[in-house]
Motif scaffolding. Structure first.
Motif, PDB file in Angstrom:
ATOM      1  N   THR A   1      46.264  40.611  39.932  1.00  0.00           N
ATOM      2  CA  THR A   1      45.078  41.465  40.004  1.00  0.00           C
ATOM      3  C   THR A   1      43.920  40.855  39.227  1.00  0.00           C
ATOM      4  O   THR A   1      42.775  40.838  39.692  1.00  0.00           O
TER       5      THR A   1
ATOM      6  N   ARG B   1      40.489  46.457  37.185  1.00  0.00           N
ATOM      7  CA  ARG B   1      40.083  45.545  38.262  1.00  0.00           C
ATOM      8  C   ARG B   1      39.613  46.314  39.482  1.00  0.00           C
ATOM      9  O   ARG B   1      38.590  45.986  40.090  1.00  0.00           O
ATOM     10  N   GLU B   2      40.354  47.360  39.858  1.00  0.00           N
ATOM     11  CA  GLU B   2      40.003  48.118  41.054  1.00  0.00           C
ATOM     12  C   GLU B   2      38.651  48.817  40.889  1.00  0.00           C
ATOM     13  O   GLU B   2      37.839  48.830  41.823  1.00  0.00           O
TER      14      GLU B   2
ATOM     15  N   GLN C   1      52.204  45.057  43.887  1.00  0.00           N
ATOM     16  CA  GLN C   1      51.889  46.363  43.299  1.00  0.00           C
ATOM     17  C   GLN C   1      52.741  47.460  43.926  1.00  0.00           C
ATOM     18  O   GLN C   1      53.326  48.294  43.210  1.00  0.00           O
TER      19      GLN C   1
ATOM     20  N   ALA D   1      45.259  37.990  47.328  1.00  0.00           N
ATOM     21  CA  ALA D   1      44.933  39.418  47.188  1.00  0.00           C
ATOM     22  C   ALA D   1      45.926  40.276  47.969  1.00  0.00           C
ATOM     23  O   ALA D   1      46.299  41.369  47.527  1.00  0.00           O
TER      24      ALA D   1
ATOM     25  N   LYS E   1      43.453  52.498  47.375  1.00  0.00           N
ATOM     26  CA  LYS E   1      43.180  52.563  45.943  1.00  0.00           C
ATOM     27  C   LYS E   1      43.626  53.895  45.356  1.00  0.00           C
ATOM     28  O   LYS E   1      44.153  53.947  44.235  1.00  0.00           O
TER      29      LYS E   1
ATOM     30  N   ILE F   1      45.259  46.773  36.123  1.00  0.00           N
ATOM     31  CA  ILE F   1      45.099  47.004  37.565  1.00  0.00           C
ATOM     32  C   ILE F   1      43.974  47.998  37.830  1.00  0.00           C
ATOM     33  O   ILE F   1      43.121  47.788  38.703  1.00  0.00           O
TER      34      ILE F   1
ATOM     35  N   LYS G   1      49.031  40.359  45.992  1.00  0.00           N
ATOM     36  CA  LYS G   1      48.822  41.270  44.867  1.00  0.00           C
ATOM     37  C   LYS G   1      49.122  42.704  45.267  1.00  0.00           C
ATOM     38  O   LYS G   1      49.825  43.436  44.563  1.00  0.00           O
ATOM     39  N   THR G   2      48.596  43.100  46.421  1.00  0.00           N
ATOM     40  CA  THR G   2      48.820  44.462  46.898  1.00  0.00           C
ATOM     41  C   THR G   2      50.300  44.711  47.164  1.00  0.00           C
ATOM     42  O   THR G   2      50.844  45.762  46.794  1.00  0.00           O
TER      43      THR G   2
END
Length: 220
Positions: free
Chosen positions: A202, A103-104, A134, A127, A73, A100, A130-131
């Motif tokens: 995300t 959400r985190e 990103q 997920a 993160k 983003i 998603k990572t």
């Protein structure tokens, strides 16, 4: 903390996160862009490698398990901050970046509230995608900053007519200005597009996590 190879890789990823910002503060461009890009890509690669080695060598540790999501993160959030400040496409990146980040922060707070229950909520394949998206989007936008700086250096001192003639093919292009324009434009288009895709994924995965967590929130 036991200094196993997986833990060292996790620490590298954690320290590389602020290094992305320090690159822009301490190093002139375009070298700062390339240094930030190298740090981010190198850190992103360790995200898979440290977990793989920890499982393969049976070196999974409590400190590594704790630091791994923090490093992930921190890397994404600080890189988005750097893009919002120094990217030539900052105005295009700020909205998906804000989605983003929201959400985190939201999911991190939810996990902290849930405590041990959070570990029972499975991470979906979406997920993980998603990572991955990103990471690719941020890396492309960091590279695009370098492409844009290289372009600016190449055309510095040229008048508009000369630049237009080179781009139209009426003049020779010994500095590869057409190539630099192509890389700067398409690096930005693809990078921003992927960042929006990552923002959508995300949002979907954040809602999915909240839906799974509702049963543990103590509300009817």
């Amino acid at each position: 903390m036991k200094m196993t190879v997986p833990n060292i890789l996790t620490l590298f990823r954690l320290l590389a996160a602020p290094g992305v910002v320090l690159a822009f503060v301490l190093v002139p461009r375009p070298y700062a862009d390339w240094l930030a890009f190298t740090l981010f890509v190198g850190a992103s690669l360790t995200d898979y490698l440290d977990g793989y080695l920890a499982r393969k060598w049976d070196q999974i540790s409590r400190i590594g398990t704790m630091l791994d999501p923090i490093a992930d993160k921190a890397m994404v959030m600080i890189a988005l901050l750097a893009l919002a400040v120094w990217s030539p496409l900052a105005h295009w990146a700020v909205i998906p970046g804000a989605i983003i980040l929201f959400r985190e922060v939201f999911v991190s707070g939810l996990r902290e509230f849930l405590g041990n229950v959070a570990g029972t909520l499975k991470v979906t394949k979406l997920a993980k995608w998603k990572t991955a998206v990103q990471m690719v989007a941020i890396a492309l936008l960091l590279a695009q900053g370098a492409f844009n700086s290289n372009l600016g250096m190449a055309v510095f001192g040229m008048d508009g007519e000369t630049i237009s003639a080179i781009l139209d093919g009426r003049e020779e292009d010994p500095l590869d200005i057409r190539g630099k324009v192509f890389r700067a434009e398409w690096g930005g288009v693809v990078g921003i597009t992927l960042l929006w895709v990552a923002a959508v994924l995300t949002g979907i995965t954040g809602w999915d996590y909240f839906a799974k967590a509702r049963a543990h929130l103590g509300e009817s």
